[in-house]
Motif scaffolding. Structure first.
Motif, PDB file in Angstrom:
ATOM      1  N   MET A  53      -7.655 -14.912 -39.876  1.00  0.00           N
ATOM      2  CA  MET A  53      -6.630 -13.867 -39.917  1.00  0.00           C
ATOM      3  C   MET A  53      -6.997 -12.703 -40.836  1.00  0.00           C
ATOM      4  N   LEU A  54      -8.134 -12.771 -41.501  1.00  0.00           N
ATOM      5  CA  LEU A  54      -8.616 -11.630 -42.282  1.00  0.00           C
ATOM      6  C   LEU A  54      -9.081 -10.495 -41.377  1.00  0.00           C
ATOM      7  N   ILE A  55      -9.302 -10.798 -40.108  1.00  0.00           N
ATOM      8  CA  ILE A  55      -9.760  -9.789 -39.167  1.00  0.00           C
ATOM      9  C   ILE A  55      -8.684  -8.722 -38.934  1.00  0.00           C
ATOM     10  N   VAL A  56      -7.428  -9.109 -38.925  1.00  0.00           N
ATOM     11  CA  VAL A  56      -6.352  -8.160 -38.622  1.00  0.00           C
ATOM     12  C   VAL A  56      -6.259  -7.057 -39.683  1.00  0.00           C
ATOM     13  N   PRO A  57      -6.197  -7.384 -40.979  1.00  0.00           N
ATOM     14  CA  PRO A  57      -6.183  -6.287 -41.962  1.00  0.00           C
ATOM     15  C   PRO A  57      -7.473  -5.471 -41.952  1.00  0.00           C
ATOM     16  N   ALA A  58      -8.595  -6.126 -41.681  1.00  0.00           N
ATOM     17  CA  ALA A  58      -9.857  -5.385 -41.607  1.00  0.00           C
ATOM     18  C   ALA A  58      -9.852  -4.416 -40.432  1.00  0.00           C
ATOM     19  N   LEU A  85      -3.757  -0.595 -47.739  1.00  0.00           N
ATOM     20  CA  LEU A  85      -3.124  -1.829 -47.264  1.00  0.00           C
ATOM     21  C   LEU A  85      -2.981  -2.853 -48.385  1.00  0.00           C
ATOM     22  N   GLY A  86      -3.994  -2.969 -49.223  1.00  0.00           N
ATOM     23  CA  GLY A  86      -3.921  -3.909 -50.341  1.00  0.00           C
ATOM     24  C   GLY A  86      -2.843  -3.538 -51.342  1.00  0.00           C
ATOM     25  N   VAL A  87      -2.756  -2.258 -51.665  1.00  0.00           N
ATOM     26  CA  VAL A  87      -1.743  -1.803 -52.618  1.00  0.00           C
ATOM     27  C   VAL A  87      -0.341  -1.995 -52.033  1.00  0.00           C
ATOM     28  N   LEU A  88      -0.168  -1.611 -50.767  1.00  0.00           N
ATOM     29  CA  LEU A  88       1.141  -1.800 -50.127  1.00  0.00           C
ATOM     30  C   LEU A  88       1.509  -3.279 -50.041  1.00  0.00           C
ATOM     31  N   GLY A  89       0.543  -4.128 -49.711  1.00  0.00           N
ATOM     32  CA  GLY A  89       0.804  -5.566 -49.661  1.00  0.00           C
ATOM     33  C   GLY A  89       1.192  -6.113 -51.023  1.00  0.00           C
ATOM     34  N   GLY A  90       0.541  -5.640 -52.066  1.00  0.00           N
ATOM     35  CA  GLY A  90       0.894  -6.067 -53.416  1.00  0.00           C
ATOM     36  C   GLY A  90       2.275  -5.599 -53.831  1.00  0.00           C
ATOM     37  N   ALA A 138       4.899  -7.601 -51.908  1.00  0.00           N
ATOM     38  CA  ALA A 138       4.972  -8.989 -52.380  1.00  0.00           C
ATOM     39  C   ALA A 138       5.815  -9.116 -53.648  1.00  0.00           C
ATOM     40  N   GLN A 139       5.960  -8.041 -54.398  1.00  0.00           N
ATOM     41  CA  GLN A 139       6.731  -8.081 -55.636  1.00  0.00           C
ATOM     42  C   GLN A 139       8.237  -8.061 -55.393  1.00  0.00           C
ATOM     43  N   ILE A 140       8.650  -7.618 -54.215  1.00  0.00           N
ATOM     44  CA  ILE A 140      10.073  -7.534 -53.876  1.00  0.00           C
ATOM     45  C   ILE A 140      10.428  -8.756 -53.040  1.00  0.00           C
ATOM     46  N   ALA A 146       9.382  -9.755 -49.023  1.00  0.00           N
ATOM     47  CA  ALA A 146       8.071 -10.377 -49.219  1.00  0.00           C
ATOM     48  C   ALA A 146       7.489 -10.922 -47.916  1.00  0.00           C
ATOM     49  N   LEU A 147       8.339 -11.322 -46.987  1.00  0.00           N
ATOM     50  CA  LEU A 147       7.862 -11.831 -45.699  1.00  0.00           C
ATOM     51  C   LEU A 147       7.182 -10.738 -44.879  1.00  0.00           C
ATOM     52  N   VAL A 148       7.585  -9.500 -45.073  1.00  0.00           N
ATOM     53  CA  VAL A 148       7.016  -8.376 -44.329  1.00  0.00           C
ATOM     54  C   VAL A 148       5.545  -8.180 -44.682  1.00  0.00           C
ATOM     55  N   ARG A 149       5.130  -8.661 -45.828  1.00  0.00           N
ATOM     56  CA  ARG A 149       3.742  -8.502 -46.268  1.00  0.00           C
ATOM     57  C   ARG A 149       2.755  -9.033 -45.240  1.00  0.00           C
ATOM     58  N   ASN A 150       3.118 -10.127 -44.572  1.00  0.00           N
ATOM     59  CA  ASN A 150       2.217 -10.703 -43.571  1.00  0.00           C
ATOM     60  C   ASN A 150       2.113  -9.844 -42.323  1.00  0.00           C
ATOM     61  N   PHE A 151       3.136  -9.035 -42.051  1.00  0.00           N
ATOM     62  CA  PHE A 151       3.151  -8.199 -40.858  1.00  0.00           C
ATOM     63  C   PHE A 151       2.723  -6.764 -41.141  1.00  0.00           C
ATOM     64  N   LEU A 152       2.427  -6.448 -42.373  1.00  0.00           N
ATOM     65  CA  LEU A 152       2.069  -5.087 -42.758  1.00  0.00           C
ATOM     66  C   LEU A 152       0.848  -4.556 -42.005  1.00  0.00           C
ATOM     67  N   PRO A 153      -0.236  -5.333 -41.843  1.00  0.00           N
ATOM     68  CA  PRO A 153      -1.369  -4.800 -41.065  1.00  0.00           C
ATOM     69  C   PRO A 153      -1.009  -4.487 -39.617  1.00  0.00           C
TER      70      PRO A 153
END
Length: 107
Positions: free
Chosen positions: A38-43, A65-70, A73-75, A79-86
């Protein structure tokens, strides 16, 4: 100019960049095939920002993407949206790049 040295250099540079990325990312991921695949999707989302042509924009896309995911994840509420961000990033970029064709066809 001969293309063989250039192709070797390109493969070498992309191999080094990939190895550095794996060294950075691997400790934070679980060790099963599903998580690593699943690392392929953000890449792909990051590469899409560069249009699959410009490495600098792909790197910027990965950092964004990394900054937005971080940040997400703090909220706790989102936090569940982090997985769908890419996926959201891919959809927005595809819609943004296709907007000219839609507006031209509407005229």
């Amino acid at each position: 100019m001969r293309s063989r040295p250039l192709s070797i250099a390109v493969w070498f540079v992309t191999g080094v960049i990939s190895a550095i990325a794996i060294i950075i990312v691997a400790p934070s991921q679980s060790n099963d095939a599903t998580s690593l695949s699943m690392l392929i999707v953000p890449a792909a989302a990051a590469a899409l920002l560069g249009g699959f042509r410009r490495l600098d924009l792909a790197v910027v896309g990965g950092i964004v993407l990394g900054v937005l995911g971080g940040l997400v994840a703090q909220i706790d509420e989102v936090a569940l949206v982090r997985n769908f961000l890419p996926f959201l990033f891919i959809v927005v970029l595809l819609l943004w790049t296709q907007r000219k064709e839609v507006w031209d066809a509407a005229r």
